[in-house]
Motif scaffolding. Structure first.
Motif, PDB file in Angstrom:
ATOM      1  N   ILE A  85       0.844  -1.203   0.000  1.00  0.00           N
ATOM      2  CA  ILE A  85       0.000   0.000   0.000  1.00  0.00           C
ATOM      3  C   ILE A  85       0.877   1.250   0.000  1.00  0.00           C
ATOM      4  N   GLY A  86       1.878   1.276   0.874  1.00  0.00           N
ATOM      5  CA  GLY A  86       2.757   2.436   0.939  1.00  0.00           C
ATOM      6  C   GLY A  86       3.648   2.574  -0.282  1.00  0.00           C
ATOM      7  N   ALA A  87       4.150   1.448  -0.791  1.00  0.00           N
ATOM      8  CA  ALA A  87       5.090   1.487  -1.914  1.00  0.00           C
ATOM      9  C   ALA A  87       4.421   1.894  -3.212  1.00  0.00           C
ATOM     10  N   VAL A  88       3.143   1.585  -3.384  1.00  0.00           N
ATOM     11  CA  VAL A  88       2.421   1.982  -4.595  1.00  0.00           C
ATOM     12  C   VAL A  88       2.550   3.481  -4.835  1.00  0.00           C
ATOM     13  N   PHE A  89       2.541   4.246  -3.762  1.00  0.00           N
ATOM     14  CA  PHE A  89       2.537   5.699  -3.877  1.00  0.00           C
ATOM     15  C   PHE A  89       3.919   6.339  -3.708  1.00  0.00           C
ATOM     16  N   THR A  90       4.930   5.577  -3.298  1.00  0.00           N
ATOM     17  CA  THR A  90       6.176   6.255  -2.936  1.00  0.00           C
ATOM     18  C   THR A  90       7.462   5.616  -3.444  1.00  0.00           C
ATOM     19  N   PHE A  91       7.529   4.311  -3.609  1.00  0.00           N
ATOM     20  CA  PHE A  91       8.829   3.689  -3.882  1.00  0.00           C
ATOM     21  C   PHE A  91       9.416   4.114  -5.227  1.00  0.00           C
ATOM     22  N   THR A  92       8.721   3.821  -6.311  1.00  0.00           N
ATOM     23  CA  THR A  92       9.233   4.174  -7.633  1.00  0.00           C
ATOM     24  C   THR A  92       9.440   5.676  -7.760  1.00  0.00           C
ATOM     25  N   GLN A  93       8.515   6.434  -7.190  1.00  0.00           N
ATOM     26  CA  GLN A  93       8.578   7.885  -7.293  1.00  0.00           C
ATOM     27  C   GLN A  93       9.846   8.444  -6.656  1.00  0.00           C
ATOM     28  N   PHE A  94      10.134   8.043  -5.421  1.00  0.00           N
ATOM     29  CA  PHE A  94      11.259   8.639  -4.713  1.00  0.00           C
ATOM     30  C   PHE A  94      12.581   7.936  -4.996  1.00  0.00           C
ATOM     31  N   ARG A  95      12.524   6.753  -5.567  1.00  0.00           N
ATOM     32  CA  ARG A  95      13.765   6.105  -5.993  1.00  0.00           C
ATOM     33  C   ARG A  95      14.439   6.914  -7.106  1.00  0.00           C
ATOM     34  N   GLY A  96      13.635   7.641  -7.871  1.00  0.00           N
ATOM     35  CA  GLY A  96      14.190   8.443  -8.950  1.00  0.00           C
ATOM     36  C   GLY A  96      14.402   9.900  -8.604  1.00  0.00           C
ATOM     37  N   MET A  97      14.333  10.246  -7.309  1.00  0.00           N
ATOM     38  CA  MET A  97      14.458  11.645  -6.914  1.00  0.00           C
ATOM     39  C   MET A  97      15.823  12.231  -7.262  1.00  0.00           C
ATOM     40  N   GLY A 104      17.354  18.703 -13.133  1.00  0.00           N
ATOM     41  CA  GLY A 104      16.560  19.925 -13.102  1.00  0.00           C
ATOM     42  C   GLY A 104      15.076  19.725 -13.271  1.00  0.00           C
ATOM     43  N   GLU A 105      14.631  18.466 -13.373  1.00  0.00           N
ATOM     44  CA  GLU A 105      13.206  18.202 -13.557  1.00  0.00           C
ATOM     45  C   GLU A 105      12.407  18.621 -12.332  1.00  0.00           C
ATOM     46  N   PHE A 106      12.987  18.429 -11.139  1.00  0.00           N
ATOM     47  CA  PHE A 106      12.269  18.802  -9.931  1.00  0.00           C
ATOM     48  C   PHE A 106      12.079  20.306  -9.844  1.00  0.00           C
ATOM     49  N   ASP A 107      13.065  21.086 -10.276  1.00  0.00           N
ATOM     50  CA  ASP A 107      12.956  22.542 -10.212  1.00  0.00           C
ATOM     51  C   ASP A 107      11.770  23.048 -11.034  1.00  0.00           C
ATOM     52  N   MET A 108      11.412  22.308 -12.074  1.00  0.00           N
ATOM     53  CA  MET A 108      10.260  22.699 -12.875  1.00  0.00           C
ATOM     54  C   MET A 108       8.968  22.623 -12.066  1.00  0.00           C
ATOM     55  N   LEU A 109       8.932  21.692 -11.107  1.00  0.00           N
ATOM     56  CA  LEU A 109       7.732  21.558 -10.277  1.00  0.00           C
ATOM     57  C   LEU A 109       7.559  22.739  -9.334  1.00  0.00           C
ATOM     58  N   GLY A 185      22.554  15.180  -3.295  1.00  0.00           N
ATOM     59  CA  GLY A 185      22.630  15.038  -4.738  1.00  0.00           C
ATOM     60  C   GLY A 185      22.290  13.648  -5.221  1.00  0.00           C
ATOM     61  N   ARG A 186      22.443  12.654  -4.369  1.00  0.00           N
ATOM     62  CA  ARG A 186      22.121  11.268  -4.706  1.00  0.00           C
ATOM     63  C   ARG A 186      21.437  10.621  -3.501  1.00  0.00           C
ATOM     64  N   SER A 187      20.482   9.755  -3.782  1.00  0.00           N
ATOM     65  CA  SER A 187      19.791   9.057  -2.699  1.00  0.00           C
ATOM     66  C   SER A 187      19.487   7.601  -3.046  1.00  0.00           C
ATOM     67  N   ARG A 188      19.692   7.215  -4.312  1.00  0.00           N
ATOM     68  CA  ARG A 188      19.319   5.861  -4.726  1.00  0.00           C
ATOM     69  C   ARG A 188      20.066   4.796  -3.935  1.00  0.00           C
ATOM     70  N   TYR A 189      21.343   5.038  -3.623  1.00  0.00           N
ATOM     71  CA  TYR A 189      22.117   4.034  -2.897  1.00  0.00           C
ATOM     72  C   TYR A 189      21.547   3.775  -1.508  1.00  0.00           C
ATOM     73  N   VAL A 190      20.829   4.765  -0.945  1.00  0.00           N
ATOM     74  CA  VAL A 190      20.251   4.591   0.387  1.00  0.00           C
ATOM     75  C   VAL A 190      19.141   3.542   0.351  1.00  0.00           C
TER      76      VAL A 190
END
Length: 276
Positions: A85-97, A104-109, A185-190
Motif C-alpha cells: 500500500i505504501g510502496a504503490v505511492f512512494t517507492f518508484t517515485q522517490f527512488r528516482g528523486m 533539473g526536472e524537480f525545479d520545474m515543479l 545530490g544522490r539518494s538511490r544508494y540509500v
C-alpha cells in the motif's frame, strides 16, 4: 528558486488533478498488460519462495522465536500487504528523486501551482504490486483462519487502522530517503541499505539481540511495520514496549509521516537556498 512565488490552487482543483494523474498513470501502465502481469508473476514467485523457506524452517523446528506458522503467516501477510500500500505511492517515485534533482526536472515543479510532493506521488502511482496484495491477503487469511481471533467491529477497526499506520510508515521512510537527494545530490544508494535492513522486519523482533531490538523500535522503526501491530492483534507480548504497544501500533505511522513531512520541507528549503 526562493524568489518564485506560487499562488496555491484551490483544494478542489488539486484533488481533481491528482485523481486525473492517477488515472492517467494507470491507463499508461495498462497499455502493457503482458509486461505488468509478468512483473506480478516474477515478483510473486520470488516472495513465495522466501515464504516457503520460512514455512520449512518453522515446520522443521516447531516455531521461530515462540511464533507458530499461523502466527508467522499472519505476520508475513500483514507485512507484505501494508508495504505494498505504501510502496504503490512512494517507492518508484522517490527512488528516482536524485535523477529529478540532478537533471533539473524537480525545479520545474517548484514553479507550478501544485504541491511538489503530492504531484510526484500521484503522478507515479505504480501498479506492479499486484502479487504483493494477493500473497499478503492469502497469507493473512490463512493465518487468521487458524488463530483464535474474534473478528468483531473493534478488531476489524484496529486491523484497518494498523494497516494504514504501517503503510504510512513505509511512505514516510521512502519520503525521507528521497529528500536526501536535495542535500546529497544522490539518494538511490540509500534504498539498497534500506532494503537490507527492511528484511529484518519480516521476523519476530524477539529473535534479535537487545541492542538491535532497541534500534528497530527507535532509530529504524521497522518493528512497527508488522511485528508490533500483529503482536497486539493476536495477543503476544511486545518486548520493550509493554503496555504502550497498542497505542504505538497505531501512532507510529502518523508520527513518522509528520516527521517525514518536516524533514522533506527542511531539505527542500536547503535545495532552494542553494539553487537561488
Amino acid at each position: 528558486m526562493t524568489g518564485n512565488v506560487r499562488a496555491p490552487a484551490p483544494p478542489g482543483i488539486n484533488l481533481a488533478l491528482y485523481w486525473h494523474l492517477m488515472r492517467l498513470r494507470a491507463r499508461t501502465r495498462l497499455q502493457y498488460r503482458a509486461s505488468l502481469v509478468l512483473a506480478w508473476i516474477s515478483q510473486g514467485f520470488g516472495y513465495a519462495g522466501t515464504f516457503a523457506s520460512i514455512w520449512v524452517i518453522l515446520n522443521r523446528f516447531g516455531g521461530l522465536g515462540g511464533w507458530s506458522w499461523p502466527e508467522m503467516a499472519f505476520l508475513l501477510g500483514f507485512h507484505t500487504f501494508a508495504y505494498a500500500i505504501g510502496a504503490v505511492f512512494t517507492f518508484t517515485q522517490f527512488r528516482g528523486m536524485d535523477a529529478m534533482v540532478r537533471e533539473g526536472e524537480f525545479d520545474m515543479l517548484l514553479v507550478r501551482p501544485v504541491n511538489p510532493w503530492s504531484f510526484i506521488v500521484f503522478s507515479g502511482v505504480d501498479l506492479q504490486y499486484g502479487s504483493h496484495f494477493v500473497l499478503g491477503a492469502g497469507l493473512m487469511i490463512t493465518g487468521a483462519a487458524a488463530l483464535p481471533l474474534a473478528w468483531d467491529a473493534g478488531l476489524m477497526l484496529r486491523f484497518l487502522a494498523s494497516l494504514l499506520s504501517a503503510a504510512l510508515l513505509t511512505g514516510a521512510m521512502f519520503t525521507i530517503i528521497g529528500a536526501f537527494a536535495f542535500v546529497l545530490g544522490r539518494s538511490r544508494y540509500v534504498f539498497g541499505l534500506y532494503f537490507d535492513l527492511w528484511e529484518l522486519s519480516r521476523y519476530p523482533i524477539g529473535i534479535y539481540t537487545a541492542p538491535l531490538q532497541i534500534i528497530l523500535f527507535t532509530v529504524l522503526p521497522f518493528a512497527y511495520m508488522s511485528f508490533v501491530p500483529v503482536s497486539v492483534m493476536i495477543g503476544k507480548p511486545v518486548p520493550l514496549l509493554g503496555g504502550a504497544a497498542p497505542v504505538l501500533a497505531l501512532a507510529a505511522g502518523p508520527i513518522l509521516a509528520l516527521l517525514a513531512a518536516l524533514f522533506w520541507r527542511a531539505c527542500l528549503r536547503r535545495h532552494q537556498d542553494i539553487g537561488g
